[in-house]
Design a protein around this motif. Structure first.
Motif, PDB file in Angstrom:
ATOM      1  N   GLY A 141      17.249  21.214  24.468  1.00  0.00           N
ATOM      2  CA  GLY A 141      16.762  19.966  23.903  1.00  0.00           C
ATOM      3  C   GLY A 141      17.830  19.040  23.372  1.00  0.00           C
ATOM      4  O   GLY A 141      17.521  17.939  22.916  1.00  0.00           O
ATOM      5  N   GLY A 142      19.076  19.472  23.403  1.00  0.00           N
ATOM      6  CA  GLY A 142      20.138  18.603  22.938  1.00  0.00           C
ATOM      7  C   GLY A 142      20.364  17.441  23.885  1.00  0.00           C
ATOM      8  O   GLY A 142      19.789  17.378  24.976  1.00  0.00           O
ATOM      9  N   GLY A 143      21.187  16.508  23.450  1.00  0.00           N
ATOM     10  CA  GLY A 143      21.490  15.357  24.275  1.00  0.00           C
ATOM     11  C   GLY A 143      22.197  14.294  23.477  1.00  0.00           C
ATOM     12  O   GLY A 143      22.685  14.551  22.372  1.00  0.00           O
ATOM     13  N   PRO A 177      22.154   6.201  16.867  1.00  0.00           N
ATOM     14  CA  PRO A 177      21.780   6.374  15.448  1.00  0.00           C
ATOM     15  C   PRO A 177      20.376   5.858  15.196  1.00  0.00           C
ATOM     16  O   PRO A 177      19.981   4.811  15.707  1.00  0.00           O
ATOM     17  CB  PRO A 177      22.834   5.546  14.715  1.00  0.00           C
ATOM     18  N   GLY A 178      19.631   6.634  14.412  1.00  0.00           N
ATOM     19  CA  GLY A 178      18.238   6.295  14.144  1.00  0.00           C
ATOM     20  C   GLY A 178      17.263   6.920  15.098  1.00  0.00           C
ATOM     21  O   GLY A 178      16.047   6.882  14.872  1.00  0.00           O
ATOM     22  N   GLY A 179      17.776   7.516  16.165  1.00  0.00           N
ATOM     23  CA  GLY A 179      16.919   8.117  17.162  1.00  0.00           C
ATOM     24  C   GLY A 179      16.460   9.513  16.780  1.00  0.00           C
ATOM     25  O   GLY A 179      16.752  10.019  15.686  1.00  0.00           O
ATOM     26  N   SER A 180      15.732  10.139  17.706  1.00  0.00           N
ATOM     27  CA  SER A 180      15.156  11.454  17.460  1.00  0.00           C
ATOM     28  C   SER A 180      15.428  12.391  18.630  1.00  0.00           C
ATOM     29  O   SER A 180      15.564  11.955  19.779  1.00  0.00           O
ATOM     30  CB  SER A 180      13.634  11.343  17.279  1.00  0.00           C
ATOM     31  N   LEU A 181      15.476  13.661  18.317  1.00  0.00           N
ATOM     32  CA  LEU A 181      15.554  14.720  19.313  1.00  0.00           C
ATOM     33  C   LEU A 181      14.757  15.911  18.794  1.00  0.00           C
ATOM     34  O   LEU A 181      14.622  16.097  17.578  1.00  0.00           O
ATOM     35  CB  LEU A 181      16.989  15.170  19.569  1.00  0.00           C
ATOM     36  N   ARG A 182      14.272  16.711  19.729  1.00  0.00           N
ATOM     37  CA  ARG A 182      13.571  17.940  19.366  1.00  0.00           C
ATOM     38  C   ARG A 182      14.237  19.107  20.077  1.00  0.00           C
ATOM     39  O   ARG A 182      14.268  19.153  21.310  1.00  0.00           O
ATOM     40  CB  ARG A 182      12.109  17.876  19.768  1.00  0.00           C
ATOM     41  N   LEU A 183      14.772  20.020  19.289  1.00  0.00           N
ATOM     42  CA  LEU A 183      15.387  21.217  19.829  1.00  0.00           C
ATOM     43  C   LEU A 183      14.372  22.347  19.872  1.00  0.00           C
ATOM     44  O   LEU A 183      13.496  22.454  19.002  1.00  0.00           O
ATOM     45  CB  LEU A 183      16.579  21.644  18.977  1.00  0.00           C
ATOM     46  N   VAL A 193      11.078  28.681  18.116  1.00  0.00           N
ATOM     47  CA  VAL A 193      11.304  27.899  16.911  1.00  0.00           C
ATOM     48  C   VAL A 193      11.803  26.524  17.335  1.00  0.00           C
ATOM     49  O   VAL A 193      12.522  26.396  18.333  1.00  0.00           O
ATOM     50  CB  VAL A 193      12.290  28.604  15.964  1.00  0.00           C
ATOM     51  N   TYR A 194      11.407  25.501  16.588  1.00  0.00           N
ATOM     52  CA  TYR A 194      11.746  24.124  16.923  1.00  0.00           C
ATOM     53  C   TYR A 194      12.506  23.462  15.775  1.00  0.00           C
ATOM     54  O   TYR A 194      12.392  23.870  14.618  1.00  0.00           O
ATOM     55  CB  TYR A 194      10.463  23.314  17.182  1.00  0.00           C
ATOM     56  N   LEU A 195      13.240  22.429  16.113  1.00  0.00           N
ATOM     57  CA  LEU A 195      13.861  21.584  15.108  1.00  0.00           C
ATOM     58  C   LEU A 195      13.643  20.139  15.535  1.00  0.00           C
ATOM     59  O   LEU A 195      14.259  19.669  16.485  1.00  0.00           O
ATOM     60  CB  LEU A 195      15.351  21.877  14.957  1.00  0.00           C
ATOM     61  N   GLN A 196      12.749  19.463  14.831  1.00  0.00           N
ATOM     62  CA  GLN A 196      12.524  18.049  15.060  1.00  0.00           C
ATOM     63  C   GLN A 196      13.512  17.268  14.214  1.00  0.00           C
ATOM     64  O   GLN A 196      13.533  17.416  12.988  1.00  0.00           O
ATOM     65  CB  GLN A 196      11.093  17.666  14.683  1.00  0.00           C
ATOM     66  N   TYR A 239      22.941  25.674  16.934  1.00  0.00           N
ATOM     67  CA  TYR A 239      22.661  27.055  17.305  1.00  0.00           C
ATOM     68  C   TYR A 239      21.380  27.532  16.612  1.00  0.00           C
ATOM     69  O   TYR A 239      21.174  27.240  15.435  1.00  0.00           O
ATOM     70  CB  TYR A 239      23.803  27.978  16.876  1.00  0.00           C
ATOM     71  N   CYS A 240      20.579  28.278  17.339  1.00  0.00           N
ATOM     72  CA  CYS A 240      19.463  28.943  16.679  1.00  0.00           C
ATOM     73  C   CYS A 240      19.851  30.396  16.413  1.00  0.00           C
ATOM     74  O   CYS A 240      20.725  30.955  17.090  1.00  0.00           O
ATOM     75  CB  CYS A 240      18.187  28.867  17.497  1.00  0.00           C
ATOM     76  N   ALA A 241      19.215  30.971  15.427  1.00  0.00           N
ATOM     77  CA  ALA A 241      19.518  32.346  15.036  1.00  0.00           C
ATOM     78  C   ALA A 241      18.260  33.023  14.521  1.00  0.00           C
ATOM     79  O   ALA A 241      17.375  32.379  13.963  1.00  0.00           O
ATOM     80  CB  ALA A 241      20.609  32.359  13.961  1.00  0.00           C
TER      81      ALA A 241
END
Length: 113
Positions: free
Chosen positions: A7-9, A13-19, A77-80, A93-95
């Motif tokens: 999900g990276g990329g 600035p100000g934008g969004s990503l979901r990992l 698991v997600y990171l918004q 990194y996820c762990a």
């Protein structure tokens, strides 16, 4: 046990990503899972964690902008990440913590105009 982050990329600035981070080979159902990041020249730092019960905790630098969540059935698991800043640029990194830490390969997040 493998953890695969995606999900990276690149975003302005100000934008969004979901990992996303999918665990395979074993379940982390009742375990703490989290996200960490490492920027060039810096040590790896903690970003956010979520317990098996769904309790969350965040680093001050991302509080109010990032949201960690999990889908137990999907072992994911997600990171918004919202309102991204240039200082959020890092490899993420996820762990998963099962008494010992399991780490996934990182995914690059670049925030630049």
């Amino acid at each position: 046990v493998q953890l695969q982050a995606s999900g990276g990329g690149s975003v302005q600035p100000g934008g969004s990503l979901r990992l996303s981070c999918v665990a395979s080979g074993s379940s982390f159902r009742g375990n703490v899972m989290g996200w960490y990041r490492q920027a060039p020249g810096n040590e790896r730092e903690w970003v956010a964690t979520i317990t098996g019960a769904g309790a969350t905790n965040y680093a001050d630098s991302v509080k109010g902008r990032f949201t960690i969540s999990r889908n137990v059935a999907k072992n994911t698991v997600y990171l918004q990440m919202n309102s991204l800043k240039s200082e959020d640029t890092a490899v993420y990194y996820c762990a998963g913590n099962r008494g010992i830490m399991y780490w996934g390969k990182g995914t690059q997040v670049t925030v630049s105009s």
